[in-house]
Design a protein around this motif. Structure first.
Motif, PDB file in Angstrom:
ATOM      1  N   TYR A 127       0.873  -1.160  -0.055  1.00 46.08           N
ATOM      2  CA  TYR A 127      -0.252   0.053   0.115  1.00 46.08           C
ATOM      3  C   TYR A 127       0.879   1.187  -0.017  1.00 46.08           C
ATOM      4  N   PHE A 128       0.698   2.096  -1.047  1.00 42.19           N
ATOM      5  CA  PHE A 128       1.328   3.440  -0.973  1.00 42.19           C
ATOM      6  C   PHE A 128       0.320   4.486  -0.743  1.00 42.19           C
ATOM      7  N   ASN A 129       0.501   5.300   0.333  1.00 35.76           N
ATOM      8  CA  ASN A 129      -0.609   6.032   0.846  1.00 35.76           C
ATOM      9  C   ASN A 129      -0.407   7.512   0.384  1.00 35.76           C
ATOM     10  N   LEU A 130       0.619   7.924  -0.231  1.00 43.79           N
ATOM     11  CA  LEU A 130       0.888   9.348  -0.489  1.00 43.79           C
ATOM     12  C   LEU A 130       1.333   9.539  -1.860  1.00 43.79           C
ATOM     13  N   VAL A 131       0.445   9.242  -2.681  1.00 45.48           N
ATOM     14  CA  VAL A 131       0.730   9.349  -4.323  1.00 45.48           C
ATOM     15  C   VAL A 131       0.177  10.591  -4.736  1.00 45.48           C
TER      16      VAL A 131
ATOM     17  N   PHE B  56      -3.317  10.224  -3.231  1.00 44.94           N
ATOM     18  CA  PHE B  56      -4.017   8.848  -3.443  1.00 44.94           C
ATOM     19  C   PHE B  56      -3.368   7.606  -2.955  1.00 44.94           C
ATOM     20  N   GLY B  57      -4.030   6.808  -2.552  1.00 47.47           N
ATOM     21  CA  GLY B  57      -3.454   5.593  -1.932  1.00 47.47           C
ATOM     22  C   GLY B  57      -3.609   4.513  -2.876  1.00 47.47           C
ATOM     23  N   TYR B  58      -2.827   3.692  -3.031  1.00 45.47           N
ATOM     24  CA  TYR B  58      -2.731   2.585  -4.102  1.00 45.47           C
ATOM     25  C   TYR B  58      -2.130   1.306  -3.574  1.00 45.47           C
ATOM     26  N   ARG B  59      -2.874   0.219  -3.850  1.00 50.48           N
ATOM     27  CA  ARG B  59      -2.770  -1.240  -3.433  1.00 50.48           C
ATOM     28  C   ARG B  59      -2.534  -1.892  -4.666  1.00 50.48           C
ATOM     29  N   TYR B  60      -1.446  -2.939  -4.100  1.00 53.85           N
ATOM     30  CA  TYR B  60      -1.394  -3.961  -5.001  1.00 53.85           C
ATOM     31  C   TYR B  60      -1.367  -5.277  -4.135  1.00 53.85           C
ATOM     32  N   ASP B  61      -2.214  -6.217  -4.835  1.00 47.18           N
ATOM     33  CA  ASP B  61      -2.540  -7.792  -4.248  1.00 47.18           C
ATOM     34  C   ASP B  61      -1.217  -8.559  -4.844  1.00 47.18           C
ATOM     35  N   LEU B  62      -0.158  -8.722  -3.769  1.00 49.03           N
ATOM     36  CA  LEU B  62       0.936  -9.431  -4.245  1.00 49.03           C
ATOM     37  C   LEU B  62       0.579 -10.705  -4.444  1.00 49.03           C
TER      38      LEU B  62
END
Length: 125
Positions: free
Chosen positions: A66-70, A110-116
């Protein structure tokens, strides 16, 4: 490239630094931070770091990233993360005062998520 784990660093009574792992409810989620030097932008360095991060995070046992500060003003970053398969899952209006914005203007994060768990085994082979 940084991969963060949930650890606490405490000073003991004899003033030595001790690393104490703390189990957390979100310890299966990692985060990373990336900065590409201006002279290397546009050469695929960010894409390489992103791909290596995904493989390393998955191989370390993380289930999600999870990247919370894009920031909305960073179009290149948004394009990169979306092209790598990150999904935008959050929006935080008026999140930051950044250089290059108008006086008193606040940028959206924006917050970005990647399902590993969906990352293919042959990623970066």
């Amino acid at each position: 490239m940084l991969i963060f784990q949930y650890n606490a660093f405490l000073y003991s009574q004899n003033n030595t630094l001790e690393n104490i792992h703390i189990q957390r409810r979100c310890s299966h989620v990692c985060n990373g931070g990336f900065i590409t030097a201006p002279r290397f932008r546009g050469l695929g360095v960010g894409r390489l770091m992103g791909n290596v991060f995904l493989r390393a995070a998955r191989d370390l046992g993380y289930k999600s990233s999870y990247f919370n500060l894009v920031f909305k003003s960073n179009k290149e970053s948004i394009e990169l993360w979306e092209s790598l398969g990150f999904q935008r899952v959050a929006t935080l209006e008026n999140a930051a005062r950044l250089k290059g914005l108008g006086d008193g203007e606040l940028d959206t994060a924006f917050g970005y998520r990647y399902d590993l768990e969906k990352l293919l085994d042959d990623h970066l082979v």
